[in-house]
Design a protein around this motif. Structure first.
Motif, PDB file in Angstrom:
ATOM      1  N   THR A   1       2.536  -4.883   1.794  1.00  0.00           N
ATOM      2  CA  THR A   1       3.758  -4.246   1.310  1.00  0.00           C
ATOM      3  C   THR A   1       4.890  -4.392   2.310  1.00  0.00           C
ATOM      4  O   THR A   1       6.044  -4.635   1.943  1.00  0.00           O
TER       5      THR A   1
ATOM      6  N   SER B   1       7.655  -3.822  -4.160  1.00  0.00           N
ATOM      7  CA  SER B   1       6.394  -3.245  -3.691  1.00  0.00           C
ATOM      8  C   SER B   1       5.712  -2.438  -4.784  1.00  0.00           C
ATOM      9  O   SER B   1       4.490  -2.494  -4.943  1.00  0.00           O
TER      10      SER B   1
ATOM     11  N   THR C   1       2.026   3.117   0.645  1.00  0.00           N
ATOM     12  CA  THR C   1       1.127   2.224  -0.081  1.00  0.00           C
ATOM     13  C   THR C   1      -0.275   2.253   0.519  1.00  0.00           C
ATOM     14  O   THR C   1      -1.279   2.276  -0.206  1.00  0.00           O
TER      15      THR C   1
ATOM     16  N   ALA D   1       5.195   0.975   3.426  1.00  0.00           N
ATOM     17  CA  ALA D   1       3.884   0.467   3.830  1.00  0.00           C
ATOM     18  C   ALA D   1       2.900   1.618   4.046  1.00  0.00           C
ATOM     19  O   ALA D   1       1.742   1.554   3.610  1.00  0.00           O
TER      20      ALA D   1
ATOM     21  N   SER E   1       8.564  -6.260   1.736  1.00  0.00           N
ATOM     22  CA  SER E   1       9.803  -5.484   1.749  1.00  0.00           C
ATOM     23  C   SER E   1      10.973  -6.361   2.174  1.00  0.00           C
ATOM     24  O   SER E   1      10.806  -7.499   2.622  1.00  0.00           O
TER      25      SER E   1
ATOM     26  N   SER F   1      -3.266  -3.434   2.389  1.00  0.00           N
ATOM     27  CA  SER F   1      -2.210  -3.283   1.380  1.00  0.00           C
ATOM     28  C   SER F   1      -0.898  -2.856   2.019  1.00  0.00           C
ATOM     29  O   SER F   1       0.181  -3.296   1.607  1.00  0.00           O
TER      30      SER F   1
ATOM     31  N   GLY G   1       2.075 -10.920  -7.063  1.00  0.00           N
ATOM     32  CA  GLY G   1       2.905 -10.547  -5.921  1.00  0.00           C
ATOM     33  C   GLY G   1       4.025 -11.531  -5.672  1.00  0.00           C
ATOM     34  O   GLY G   1       5.162 -11.151  -5.352  1.00  0.00           O
TER      35      GLY G   1
ATOM     36  N   PHE H   1      -1.061 -10.132  -0.694  1.00  0.00           N
ATOM     37  CA  PHE H   1      -1.592  -9.251  -1.745  1.00  0.00           C
ATOM     38  C   PHE H   1      -2.881  -9.822  -2.340  1.00  0.00           C
ATOM     39  O   PHE H   1      -3.838  -9.091  -2.599  1.00  0.00           O
TER      40      PHE H   1
ATOM     41  N   GLN I   1       4.171  -4.897  -7.207  1.00  0.00           N
ATOM     42  CA  GLN I   1       3.015  -5.585  -6.636  1.00  0.00           C
ATOM     43  C   GLN I   1       1.816  -4.652  -6.517  1.00  0.00           C
ATOM     44  O   GLN I   1       0.702  -4.978  -6.946  1.00  0.00           O
ATOM     45  N   VAL I   2       2.027  -3.476  -5.938  1.00  0.00           N
ATOM     46  CA  VAL I   2       0.927  -2.536  -5.757  1.00  0.00           C
ATOM     47  C   VAL I   2       0.473  -1.985  -7.109  1.00  0.00           C
ATOM     48  O   VAL I   2      -0.719  -1.822  -7.368  1.00  0.00           O
TER      49      VAL I   2
END
Length: 765
Positions: A491, A580, A453, A450, A495, A487, A411, A383, A583-584
């Motif tokens: 992700t 996720s 994201t 993923a 996971s 990204s 992250g 990340f 983090q995102v």
């Protein structure tokens, strides 16, 4: 010759079976040939298992059993025999099934008493030396059953797995397995009801009882307490007698060890004497377990060993068991017959599993518990690299490194928070999915997250570049695609499935786990080292778990079916996406914050130089509504203009940031003289200017320059001139005075984007 031999061959269709007659003699029906093939395949498997477990070196341990006194027996009218009449040893289980009127039996026993051995012994005996009318016994591990398929379909699959040749339509017909089962020619031997998740045990027993009709033979094994609990839930096998394995008597243990040693070997005499003298001693109690008895024989097989130390050096039953359990894994993973995994490697793999269980405070082992120390930092690095690179491209190494560090730490922390309480995988207690199915399911979930994201972050980055920086569409989508793809990869790594892949790869590189974990777990389950309960595994013998370094509290503090999951079941769909999303979300919030900070530009303070010095005020209204002690208020400059007057003030910029000047900051208003008006003229460096009319009671934002000006330390002036003839004074206030520069100019320059054209600053009436 061939034609002559088969001249009398004819088809005789009876009940859908093909009878082949050769030279006037019947060869057999499809079902008979299928049953014969199944028996051969079952016997081959059983012989291999018996050899691997050394059950006939030189003889089987005579573990006794008798009809259980627990409240789980069907009535005498159903069984045709009283429970007290049911007794024997494991070598007599097959004869007991033959003797029972309905040929159905349940074998209960505690861990280590030999339930699975009893089932294997029956399969081996009935397959090797069948009596007339015997069906083909097929050993099936009930832990793999799930309500998603019917019990009949599951049994048929197990039959086909034990004998893949039955799928040949040419040799055995369209549905040989189904035909054999329906004809009562197969005896399901269901091992390990207790290995099912607790809510499924009663359902499994109910399904078996409905599917196994009268006349169909059956053997089921289960731990005693678990079977009683299932019966209390309302399900029991209505036609099956229930027996329970007992401890091996001292006399039988001595007989087994005597048959196992060489003639003239007197090393065991001191052990035998101690067991005869005190049948209730700790040594005799230890040897009452078939597992410990087998390990004793294995441990002291060599002539250089001394069995007498079990009497002289051991001070407790636990000492004796620990000594014998040291030989458990070497005995299970013996090289003769050769195993798939060497003992040293298998022990290393199992030791890692035990330590992971101890770290998590559980007695369950699941694939998502595997967590290597580098996994969290690697997820954070992924990340951090994405957003650090993006901000480096836009604003240079300073902000790029800072953002990368913050995104990486964020992250990592999000991953650690999810990992700490095992939140990354939602496992309902009914556990409809086994380990493999759950891995595949979360691989799909990870892939979907993923992709989502990648799409969200890629579009957000491209939109920001095009809307805020005014880049061309091709450039915006180029960088948006890179950010989105990176990204998405980050992700996926964060996971549950991605973290598992990172961790197992690390442990494989450090030789602490095999590359393919699932086959190893299956092999350990087949060998009896592990038991499977739904999607998780447990060590079958708790003492082995402790010896491998996985000492767990009797009541573990956590479980894969944790309290966190129970409290948040309504949000269970978000559990796989929790880390996720954090983090995102953190990364996108940081991008939005930076965008807001730079897009709002940066204010440049002004220092008075000459002309009419304004009155200075400080508005602290905003500070009074907060508890922020660092709030210093908003400065206000004011001028008082009587009828026909004017004011002119000159300032110099205090500090320049090297970015183009866009205009003046803050707001300006006029008040105090109804119908009054003033002309405002703003000048920068004697060239760029903006002029507009400000009426009484008007409050307007200050103006931008027609074109961005170079950041030079040159005079800035404001001129106010009354336009009306009202006989009153007009008060003009400039709130938040200063200049603003283009905060996003460095990003535009790095991307080669021209500065946006400012709106026209024509005078406003």
């Amino acid at each position: 010759m061939w034609r002559k031999r088969f001249q009398s061959v004819k088809d005789n269709k009876v009940g859908g079976n093909l009878t082949v007659i050769m030279d006037g003699r019947p060869v057999g029906t499809d079902l008979e040939r299928a049953a014969d093939q199944l028996r051969k395949d079952v016997l081959s498997r059983a012989r291999h298992a018996v050899a691997r477990l050394e059950l006939q070196r030189p003889t089987l341990i005579e573990t006794p059993w008798r009809g259980t006194s627990r409240p789980v027996q069907p009535s005498h009218d159903v069984l045709g025999i009283a429970p007290e009449e049911l007794k024997g040893t494991v070598t007599q289980v097959a004869d007991t099934c033959r003797r029972l009127r309905l040929h159905q039996l349940v074998v209960l026993g505690e861990p280590g008493t030999g339930k699975s051995v009893a089932a294997l012994q029956l399969v081996h005996e009935m397959a090797e030396k069948p009596h007339p009318g015997d069906p083909v016994p097929v050993l099936m591990s009930l832990s793999s059953w799930r309500p998603a398929i019917s019990m009949r379909e599951w049994i048929l699959r197990q039959i086909k797995q034990n004998s893949p040749r039955l799928t040949s339509r040419r040799r055995f017909g369209a549905d040989a397995a189904g035909g054999l089962f329906d004809a009562g020619k197969v005896m399901p031997v269901l091992d390990g009801v207790d290995e099912l998740p607790e809510p499924l045990r009663a359902r499994a027993i109910e399904a078996v009882d409905k599917e196994i009709r009268d006349g169909c033979w059956l053997l089921v094994t289960c731990r005693g307490d678990e079977y009683v609990a299932a019966c209390r839930a309302g399900s029991h096998l209505t036609r099956a007698a229930v027996v329970e394995l007992e401890d091996v008597k001292a006399k039988a243990a001595i007989a087994y060890l005597t048959r196992s040693k060489l003639s003239g070997d007197d090393r065991w005499n001191v052990v035998f004497d101690a067991m005869r003298a005190e049948p209730g001693s700790m040594l005799a109690r230890t040897m009452s377990s078939p597992l410990m008895l087998y390990l004793a024989r294995t441990t002291y097989r060599a002539r250089l060993t001394e069995p007498g130390e079990l009497v002289s050096k051991m001070h407790s039953q636990e000492d004796i068991e620990d000594t014998l359990l040291d030989r458990y894994l070497p005995a299970v993973y013996a090289e003769d017959p050769p195993g798939r995994y060497k003992e040293a490697l298998a022990k290393r793999y199992l030791m890692l599993m035990a330590r992971q269980m101890r770290r998590d405070g559980t007695v369950d082992f699941a694939w998502w518990q595997i967590n290597a120390r580098p996994t969290g930092p690697l997820v954070g690095l992924a990340f951090g690299a994405v957003w650090g690179w993006f901000l480096y491209v836009l604003f240079g190494p300073g902000l790029g490194v800072t953002t990368g560090l913050l995104a990486g730490v964020g992250g990592w922390v999000a991953h650690a928070a999810v990992r700490y309480d095992l939140k990354q995988v939602y496992v309902p207690k009914e556990a409809e999915h086994g380990p493999k199915a759950l891995i595949h399911r979360y691989a799909l979930i990870g892939g979907a997250l993923a992709l989502a994201t990648a799409g969200a972050t890629g579009c957000a980055a491209a939109w920001w570049l095009a809307r805020v920086l005014k880049t061309e569409g091709q450039t915006a989508w180029y960088y948006g695609t890179i950010v989105g793809a990176a990204s998405g990869v980050a992700t996926l790594l964060g996971s549950a499935w991605g973290s598992y892949q990172l961790s197992r790869s690390w442990f494989w590189l450090t030789r602490r786990l095999p590359w393919r974990l699932a086959p190893f777990l299956e092999n350990a389950h087949e060998l009896g080292v592990l038991r499977q309960i739904g999607p998780v595994h447990q060590f079958r013998h708790e003492r082995v778990l402790r010896q491998l370094g996985g000492g767990i509290e009797k009541k573990p503090s956590r479980s894969v079916h944790g309290e966190w999951n129970a409290k948040w079941q309504r949000w269970k769909a978000l559990l796989p996406a929790f880390a996720s999303l954090v983090q995102v979300g953190t990364a996108l919030a940081a991008l939005a914050l930076i965008s807001l900070m730079y897009a709002s530009s940066t204010q440049i303070d002004l220092r008075y130089r000459s002309g009419d010095e304004p009155r200075y005020l400080l508005d602290t209204t905003a500070c009074s509504s907060t508890i922020d002690y660092s709030c210093s208020g908003t400065p206000i400059w004011s001028w008082k203009l009587p009828q026909g007057s004017s004011r002119h003030t000159v300032w110099l910029p205090a500090t320049l940031h090297g970015r183009s000047i866009q205009g003046w900051s803050g707001r300006i208003k006029a008040d105090g003289c109804s119908g009054g008006a003033v002309k405002v003229t703003l000048t920068f460096a004697g060239e760029a200017h903006a002029a507009f009319t400000l009426n009484d009671s008007a409050d307007v934002p200050m103006k931008d320059l027609p074109e961005p000006a170079r950041p030079e330390r040159r005079p800035v002036s404001l001129t106010l001139r009354r336009l009306d003839d009202r006989p009153c004074s007009l008060l003009v206030e400039w709130t938040g005075p200063g200049l603003v520069d283009d905060g996003l100019e460095p990003a535009r320059e790095r991307l080669g984007v021209a500065a946006p054209t400012m709106p026209s600053a024509n005078p406003a009436d």
